[in-house]
Enzyme design. Structure first.
Site, PDB file in Angstrom:
ATOM      1  N   GLY A   1       0.955  -1.247   0.069  1.00 53.41           N
ATOM      2  CA  GLY A   1       0.149   0.008  -0.183  1.00 53.41           C
ATOM      3  C   GLY A   1       0.970   1.201   0.067  1.00 53.41           C
ATOM      4  O   GLY A   1       1.916   1.360  -0.203  1.00 53.41           O
ATOM      5  N   ASN A   2      -0.057   2.312   0.214  1.00 49.80           N
ATOM      6  CA  ASN A   2       0.927   3.648   0.137  1.00 49.80           C
ATOM      7  C   ASN A   2       0.392   4.538   1.230  1.00 49.80           C
ATOM      8  O   ASN A   2      -0.705   4.066   1.717  1.00 49.80           O
ATOM      9  CB  ASN A   2       0.863   4.226  -1.092  1.00 49.80           C
ATOM     10  N   ARG A   3       0.579   5.643   1.592  1.00 52.98           N
ATOM     11  CA  ARG A   3       0.531   6.596   2.520  1.00 52.98           C
ATOM     12  C   ARG A   3      -0.536   7.632   2.361  1.00 52.98           C
ATOM     13  O   ARG A   3      -0.968   8.615   3.010  1.00 52.98           O
ATOM     14  CB  ARG A   3       1.515   7.123   3.138  1.00 52.98           C
ATOM     15  N   SER A   4      -1.471   7.727   1.042  1.00 49.38           N
ATOM     16  CA  SER A   4      -2.178   8.539   0.988  1.00 49.38           C
ATOM     17  C   SER A   4      -3.373   8.469   1.885  1.00 49.38           C
ATOM     18  O   SER A   4      -4.036   7.410   2.118  1.00 49.38           O
ATOM     19  CB  SER A   4      -2.698   8.195  -0.506  1.00 49.38           C
TER      20      SER A   4
END
Ligand code: C5P
Length: 228
Positions: free
Chosen positions: A29-32
């Protein structure tokens, strides 16, 4: 702006960050945070638009008066976007879409007793934004208005111009990111580039202010045909 200047328009916004399953419990995943996309959805609704929000894994509450489709992965996001694309006047792609996904996902949890996997093979995800602009531009249409987003640490305008050209969108919102900026914060600093060569700097401020600036630039680009 409280003017219903998006009245009788239908806009689509993507927000959040996709999660790409490794196994039933793990993902890449990513930190958005989803904040910029949610701000775009909320401000468009406040300006009278019908809004569809395709949201990936944000912890934010559904904005009032907005139709929200919750998705996990890039492939789910692509399906949700294409399902409403024909009905909308503008598309703002604020989501952070994973560039890659695990090539296969195991149906049961990877056990540590079998030892660490040596590698997780990855496959490229479709570029949803590039796909929809290609389809529209190949058909010789200018409808719907398409807005892309980019984060740049250096040479925001120069890198943004190249990205706008490669994505084929009408507007590109370039977030100027660096340590402690943009991701997860409530403030944003950006420059909004137009396909027509225009360049609108937006000074540091709440994501709602940037969202309103985006819609201000979308409105004159909307075609007379209304989808709603
Ligand atoms: O190429 P890059 O990821 O920097 O482009 C960002 C823009 O492209 C964003 O508007 C994002 O929502 C969109 N995008 C997409 N599908 C991808 C990757 C990015 O729609 N697979």
């Amino acid at each position: 702006s409280a003017a219903p200047d998006l009245g009788r328009r239908h806009v689509l916004v993507t927000a959040g960050g996709t999660r790409e399953a490794v196994d039933p419990v793990r993902y890449l995943g990513n930190r958005s945070s989803g904040r910029q996309g949610y701000a775009l959805a909320a401000t468009a609704a406040a300006r009278g638009a019908r809004v569809t929000l395709v949201a990936a894994n944000s912890e934010l509450p559904d904005p009032a008066g907005v139709e929200v489709h919750h998705v996990e992965s890039a492939l789910e996001m692509r399906d949700a976007v294409w399902a409403v694309l024909g009905a909308v006047d503008a598309v703002a792609m604020a989501a952070a879409v994973a560039d890659f996904r695990p090539s296969s996902q195991t149906s049961s949890k990877i056990k540590k007793t079998v030892g660490a996997p040596e590698a997780i093979p990855l496959t490229a995800n479709p570029d949803i934004l590039a796909e929809l602009t290609r389809e529209r531009n190949d058909a010789g249409r200018t409808h719907p208005v398409i807005i892309g987003f980019a984060a740049e640490t250096d040479n925001a305008v120069e890198n943004g111009r190249a990205k706008l050209a490669s994505k084929g969108c009408d507007l590109l919102v370039v977030n100027e990111v660096g340590a402690g900026r943009a991701f997860g914060t409530t403030d944003n600093q950006a420059v909004i580039l137009g396909r027509d060569g225009s360049e609108r700097p937006v000074s540091r401020g709440p994501k709602e202010e940037l969202a309103d600036e985006v819609w201000d630039l979308v409105i004159p680009r909307l075609s007379d045909t209304q989808s709603n």
